[in-house]
Write an enzyme that holds these catalytic residues in place. Structure first.
Site, PDB file in Angstrom:
ATOM      1  N   ILE A  23      18.091   9.923  52.340  1.00 35.37           N
ATOM      2  CA  ILE A  23      17.695  10.213  53.622  1.00 35.37           C
ATOM      3  C   ILE A  23      18.500  11.643  53.695  1.00 35.37           C
ATOM      4  O   ILE A  23      18.785  12.013  53.926  1.00 35.37           O
ATOM      5  CB  ILE A  23      17.633   9.499  54.920  1.00 35.37           C
ATOM      6  CG1 ILE A  23      17.278   7.550  54.548  1.00 35.37           C
ATOM      7  CG2 ILE A  23      16.356  10.050  55.758  1.00 35.37           C
ATOM      8  CD1 ILE A  23      17.592   7.286  56.196  1.00 35.37           C
ATOM      9  N   VAL A  26      16.465  17.909  57.392  1.00 33.94           N
ATOM     10  CA  VAL A  26      15.242  18.457  58.081  1.00 33.94           C
ATOM     11  C   VAL A  26      15.234  19.747  56.963  1.00 33.94           C
ATOM     12  O   VAL A  26      13.858  20.440  56.670  1.00 33.94           O
ATOM     13  CB  VAL A  26      15.099  19.021  59.389  1.00 33.94           C
ATOM     14  CG1 VAL A  26      15.855  19.666  59.707  1.00 33.94           C
ATOM     15  CG2 VAL A  26      13.670  19.456  59.549  1.00 33.94           C
ATOM     16  N   VAL A  28      15.791  22.932  57.097  1.00 32.64           N
ATOM     17  CA  VAL A  28      15.570  24.528  57.510  1.00 32.64           C
ATOM     18  C   VAL A  28      16.242  25.019  58.431  1.00 32.64           C
ATOM     19  O   VAL A  28      17.390  23.322  58.838  1.00 32.64           O
ATOM     20  CB  VAL A  28      13.756  24.170  57.901  1.00 32.64           C
ATOM     21  CG1 VAL A  28      12.496  24.723  56.683  1.00 32.64           C
ATOM     22  CG2 VAL A  28      13.819  23.291  58.890  1.00 32.64           C
ATOM     23  N   LYS A  59      22.813  39.184  60.785  1.00 29.94           N
ATOM     24  CA  LYS A  59      21.707  39.523  61.909  1.00 29.94           C
ATOM     25  C   LYS A  59      22.109  39.798  62.846  1.00 29.94           C
ATOM     26  O   LYS A  59      22.897  39.369  63.694  1.00 29.94           O
ATOM     27  CB  LYS A  59      21.326  37.901  62.399  1.00 29.94           C
ATOM     28  CG  LYS A  59      20.261  37.774  63.221  1.00 29.94           C
ATOM     29  CD  LYS A  59      19.483  36.180  63.316  1.00 29.94           C
ATOM     30  CE  LYS A  59      18.496  36.300  64.848  1.00 29.94           C
ATOM     31  NZ  LYS A  59      18.353  34.764  64.780  1.00 29.94           N
ATOM     32  N   THR A 327      17.137  28.460  68.414  1.00 34.91           N
ATOM     33  CA  THR A 327      19.187  28.585  69.297  1.00 34.91           C
ATOM     34  C   THR A 327      19.241  26.887  69.034  1.00 34.91           C
ATOM     35  O   THR A 327      20.302  26.402  69.909  1.00 34.91           O
ATOM     36  CB  THR A 327      18.162  28.620  70.947  1.00 34.91           C
ATOM     37  OG1 THR A 327      16.510  27.738  70.945  1.00 34.91           O
ATOM     38  CG2 THR A 327      18.340  29.725  71.336  1.00 34.91           C
ATOM     39  N   TYR A 423      22.027  32.700  80.146  1.00 33.63           N
ATOM     40  CA  TYR A 423      21.154  31.688  79.169  1.00 33.63           C
ATOM     41  C   TYR A 423      20.569  32.851  78.041  1.00 33.63           C
ATOM     42  O   TYR A 423      20.525  33.115  77.119  1.00 33.63           O
ATOM     43  CB  TYR A 423      20.111  30.479  79.725  1.00 33.63           C
ATOM     44  CG  TYR A 423      20.861  29.373  80.315  1.00 33.63           C
ATOM     45  CD1 TYR A 423      21.305  28.722  79.510  1.00 33.63           C
ATOM     46  CD2 TYR A 423      20.382  29.748  81.698  1.00 33.63           C
ATOM     47  CE1 TYR A 423      22.113  28.062  79.809  1.00 33.63           C
ATOM     48  CE2 TYR A 423      21.155  28.707  82.133  1.00 33.63           C
ATOM     49  CZ  TYR A 423      22.087  27.649  81.910  1.00 33.63           C
ATOM     50  OH  TYR A 423      22.511  26.398  82.463  1.00 33.63           O
TER      51      TYR A 423
HETATM   52  C1  LIG Z   1      10.864  24.442  62.018  1.00 31.89           C
HETATM   53  C2  LIG Z   1      11.970  24.043  61.648  1.00 31.89           C
HETATM   54  C3  LIG Z   1      13.042  25.658  62.446  1.00 31.89           C
HETATM   55  C4  LIG Z   1      14.296  25.569  62.606  1.00 31.89           C
HETATM   56  N1  LIG Z   1      14.952  27.093  62.383  1.00 31.89           N
HETATM   57  C5  LIG Z   1      16.180  26.940  62.782  1.00 31.89           C
HETATM   58  C6  LIG Z   1      17.320  27.859  63.189  1.00 31.89           C
HETATM   59  O1  LIG Z   1      16.721  29.348  62.690  1.00 31.89           O
HETATM   60  N2  LIG Z   1      17.935  27.982  63.703  1.00 31.89           N
HETATM   61  C7  LIG Z   1      18.513  27.615  64.339  1.00 31.89           C
HETATM   62  O2  LIG Z   1      19.972  27.271  64.736  1.00 31.89           O
HETATM   63  N3  LIG Z   1      17.811  25.915  64.133  1.00 31.89           N
HETATM   64  C8  LIG Z   1      17.083  25.536  63.582  1.00 31.89           C
HETATM   65  N4  LIG Z   1      15.781  24.532  63.400  1.00 31.89           N
HETATM   66  C9  LIG Z   1      16.736  22.658  63.507  1.00 31.89           C
HETATM   67  C10 LIG Z   1      17.954  22.721  62.737  1.00 31.89           C
HETATM   68  O3  LIG Z   1      17.068  22.877  61.560  1.00 31.89           O
HETATM   69  C11 LIG Z   1      17.941  21.927  63.105  1.00 31.89           C
HETATM   70  O4  LIG Z   1      18.956  22.062  64.626  1.00 31.89           O
HETATM   71  C12 LIG Z   1      19.799  21.227  62.146  1.00 31.89           C
HETATM   72  O5  LIG Z   1      19.102  21.159  61.098  1.00 31.89           O
HETATM   73  C13 LIG Z   1      20.119  19.666  62.760  1.00 31.89           C
HETATM   74  O6  LIG Z   1      19.398  19.298  61.726  1.00 31.89           O
HETATM   75  P1  LIG Z   1      19.786  17.153  62.188  1.00 31.89           P
HETATM   76  O7  LIG Z   1      21.033  16.844  61.932  1.00 31.89           O
HETATM   77  O8  LIG Z   1      19.629  17.285  64.238  1.00 31.89           O
HETATM   78  O9  LIG Z   1      18.388  16.787  61.981  1.00 31.89           O
HETATM   79  P2  LIG Z   1      18.637  16.135  60.140  1.00 31.89           P
HETATM   80  O10 LIG Z   1      18.623  17.427  59.430  1.00 31.89           O
HETATM   81  O11 LIG Z   1      16.915  15.687  60.414  1.00 31.89           O
HETATM   82  O12 LIG Z   1      19.728  15.251  59.887  1.00 31.89           O
HETATM   83  C14 LIG Z   1      18.769  13.523  59.828  1.00 31.89           C
HETATM   84  C15 LIG Z   1      19.783  12.768  59.131  1.00 31.89           C
HETATM   85  O13 LIG Z   1      20.503  11.893  59.571  1.00 31.89           O
HETATM   86  C16 LIG Z   1      20.428  10.818  58.684  1.00 31.89           C
HETATM   87  N5  LIG Z   1      19.999  10.129  58.584  1.00 31.89           N
HETATM   88  C17 LIG Z   1      17.860   9.667  59.138  1.00 31.89           C
HETATM   89  N6  LIG Z   1      18.138   8.546  59.476  1.00 31.89           N
HETATM   90  C18 LIG Z   1      19.704   7.458  59.079  1.00 31.89           C
HETATM   91  C19 LIG Z   1      19.908   6.701  58.526  1.00 31.89           C
HETATM   92  N7  LIG Z   1      18.495   5.032  58.609  1.00 31.89           N
HETATM   93  N8  LIG Z   1      20.623   6.090  58.027  1.00 31.89           N
HETATM   94  C20 LIG Z   1      21.364   6.749  58.409  1.00 31.89           C
HETATM   95  N9  LIG Z   1      21.218   8.228  57.916  1.00 31.89           N
HETATM   96  C21 LIG Z   1      20.195   8.439  58.644  1.00 31.89           C
HETATM   97  C22 LIG Z   1      19.820  10.912  57.307  1.00 31.89           C
HETATM   98  O14 LIG Z   1      20.340  11.098  56.255  1.00 31.89           O
HETATM   99  C23 LIG Z   1      20.289  13.037  57.837  1.00 31.89           C
HETATM  100  O15 LIG Z   1      21.134  13.238  57.513  1.00 31.89           O
HETATM  101  C24 LIG Z   1      14.713  24.370  63.203  1.00 31.89           C
HETATM  102  C25 LIG Z   1      14.358  23.542  62.306  1.00 31.89           C
HETATM  103  C26 LIG Z   1      12.693  23.153  62.406  1.00 31.89           C
HETATM  104  C27 LIG Z   1      12.154  21.821  61.799  1.00 31.89           C
END
Ligand SMILES: Cc1cc2nc3c(=O)[nH]c(=O)nc-3n(C[C@H](O)[C@H](O)[C@H](O)COP(=O)(O)OP(=O)(O)OC[C@H]3O[C@@H](n4cnc5c(N)ncnc54)[C@H](O)[C@@H]3O)c2cc1C
Length: 471
Positions: A23, A26, A28, A59, A327, A423
């Site tokens: 899986i 995201v 980005v 940056k 953020t 903040y």
């Molecule tokens: C458009 C966009 C732009 C962004 N830009 C910035 C930025 O400039 N600066 C910043 O600080 N943040 C930014 N963010 C936020 C940043 O991308 C996230 O905070 C960061 O990547 C952390 O994501 P996450 O790990 O919470 O989720 P995800 O990256 O979605 O990871 C989720 C994880 O859960 C796992 N998973 C899901 N389901 C299961 C399952 N059933 N079993 C086992 N594993 C599972 C997946 O494999 C994955 O590894 C942005 C987000 C978006 C949407």
């Protein structure tokens, strides 16, 4: 990030990181705030060790383009602050106040702050003389995927166990706590505390514990993004550029090996196809001719609790504020560090759980308010989207800040009264509200322009810039 920080702080703890073999993340999240430097410091990772591995660049701040159509205010730079700015910030605030009282001062933040000049000259925020103790804040742009891998390696080196598995079931104990997670690959795994890092799915916090979600969709319209990478720029500028487009804004983030581009928009006002076309046109069709776009849906808001029962949600599973000021990782870091403090102060109990949740919720609300201010202060009239953004409802806290600004009062004092400068500091609020030119027409009876003072600041800034390293 969670695994590495927990392992660093609690070397005796038995921590397991379960990752899905297929899986995707995201994918980005390339921008950051200066707070991320604490992460690398805590983990003893030097810039030489991580930056080139993650194609990272420096940056110095963010340029906002075309959020305003007011003459002279079509663009401004939101600076990261230097200690050299310590006497500039109150002066800038004073100038904006006089301008709000009708004095014809050219009150643009770009004329004041050091990191703007460093950015113009393609300099980093690092002094040539490393023994000089004056600090200038800066952050990074990076490949989020690669940084994730690097932090995983760090976690493993700190003793974290690593398993591959897709979680297919989450079991609860009688008291509602999470008892175990089940995957085909690893079977059933139980633990005392579970950290939900499953992204927007929020498999544990939302899907299992049904923790209520507080949507920000009334305050922040954007719920979609489309991202396309373009070829690298050799003489890149050390800043993120955020350009307002027809129904949202586009990010431009220079990395060592490519440029990250994306358009954050509202699906209520624009279709995904049209958004992609607009972004391609904005970047330059030829630059991204054969590059596939990634479309992302965003759930904007926050969990009512970030720590519920024996589960902590971190990252997109706990909530998300659109990435205008980059953020998200800042809030992730704050959540983990605050959780560690809450567990330690509560001596391993849930005694500090409510305090922790209130603290993180408050941080989310204050960041949201600052982001909302970008939208309500826009002066574009090209689409209903931008006109509607000016009518976004605001919180009481933001209402008071705006009241102070528009009534010629002291905004820094209002921030102090509310105790919310940690903040976004006074300089950030003044940069935003002055940067888009939310000033009344000058009063013809008031003629003092304070041009000499501004010239002196610029001269001093030019001299100071000589002390800093080129990129
Ligand atoms: C458009 C966009 C732009 C962004 N830009 C910035 C930025 O400039 N600066 C910043 O600080 N943040 C930014 N963010 C936020 C940043 O991308 C996230 O905070 C960061 O990547 C952390 O994501 P996450 O790990 O919470 O989720 P995800 O990256 O979605 O990871 C989720 C994880 O859960 C796992 N998973 C899901 N389901 C299961 C399952 N059933 N079993 C086992 N594993 C599972 C997946 O494999 C994955 O590894 C942005 C987000 C978006 C949407």
């Amino acid at each position: 990030m969670t695994a590495s920080l927990l392992a660093k702080q609690w070397p005796q703890a038995d921590i397991t990181l379960i990752e899905s073999p297929n899986i995707p993340t995201v994918g980005v999240g390339e921008g950051s705030t200066p707070y991320i430097r604490h992460l690398f410091k805590t983990l003893d990772i030097s810039e030489a060790q991580w930056m080139s591995k993650c194609n990272a660049t420096f940056k110095n701040g963010i340029t906002f383009k075309h959020w305003s159509i007011r003459k002279g205010f079509e663009s401004y730079f939101h600076p990261f602050l230097s200690q050299y700015d310590d006497d500039v910030t109150p002066l800038f605030a004073q100038h904006t106040r006089l301008r709000r009282h009708g004095y014809p001062i050219t009150c643009h933040p770009d004329n004041y702050y050091l990191t703007k000049e460093l950015t113009n000259q393609r300099k980093s925020c690092q002094l040539q003389d490393s023994s000089n103790p004056v600090e200038t804040l800066y952050a990074y742009h990076f490949d989020a995927e690669k940084l994730g891998l690097l932090l995983k390696e760090k976690s493993l080196a700190l003793g974290v166990n690593h398993l591959l598995g897709n979680i297919s079931q989450v079991k609860q104990a009688e008291n509602g706590d999470i008892a175990s997670v089940v995957s085909d690959e690893q079977g059933e795994l139980s633990a005392d505390i579970f950290v939900d890092c499953t992204g927007f799915k929020a498999l544990l916090m939302q899907k299992t514990l049904n923790t209520p979600f507080v949507s920000y969709s009334d305050n922040l319209f954007n719920d979609s993004a489309v991202a396309i990478a373009s070829p690298k720029i050799d003489n890149y500028s050390p800043q993120t550029v955020s350009t307002a487009l027809s129904n949202g804004w586009a990010w431009h983030i220079p990395l060592q090996n490519r440029v990250g581009n994306g358009y954050v928009y509202s699906a209520k006002y624009q279709t995904a196809d049209s958004a992609e076309q607009e972004l391609r046109h904005f970047i330059g069709q030829d630059r991204v001719k054969d590059v596939e776009a990634r479309h992302i849906k965003m759930r904007v808001g926050r969990s009512e609790k970030h720590w519920n029962k024996n589960c902590l949600a971190v990252g997109l599973s706990q909530g998300f504020i659109e990435p205008l000021e980059a953020t998200a990782l800042h809030l992730v870091q704050d959540t983990i560090e605050s959780f560690i403090a809450a567990i330690e102060e509560g001596k391993g109990t849930t005694a500090k759980q409510d305090y922790f949740n209130d603290k993180i919720n408050y941080a989310f609300e204050r960041v949201r308010d600052y982001i909302v201010t970008h939208y309500i202060s826009n002066s574009r009239n090209d689409t209903p989207y931008w006109q509607d953004c000016r009518k976004i409802p605001v919180s009481d806290s933001l209402q008071r800040i705006l009241y102070a600004w528009f009534n010629g009062m002291d905004v820094a004092e209002e921030l102090d009264l509310q105790q919310i400068s940690q903040y976004y500091p006074s300089a950030s609020w003044h940069a935003l509200l002055a940067g888009v030119g939310t000033f009344p027409e000058p009063d013809p009876s008031k003629t003092e322009t304070f041009a000499n003072e501004i010239q002196q600041i610029q001269h001093r800034r030019d001299e100071l810039a000589k002390l800093f390293k080129n990129l």
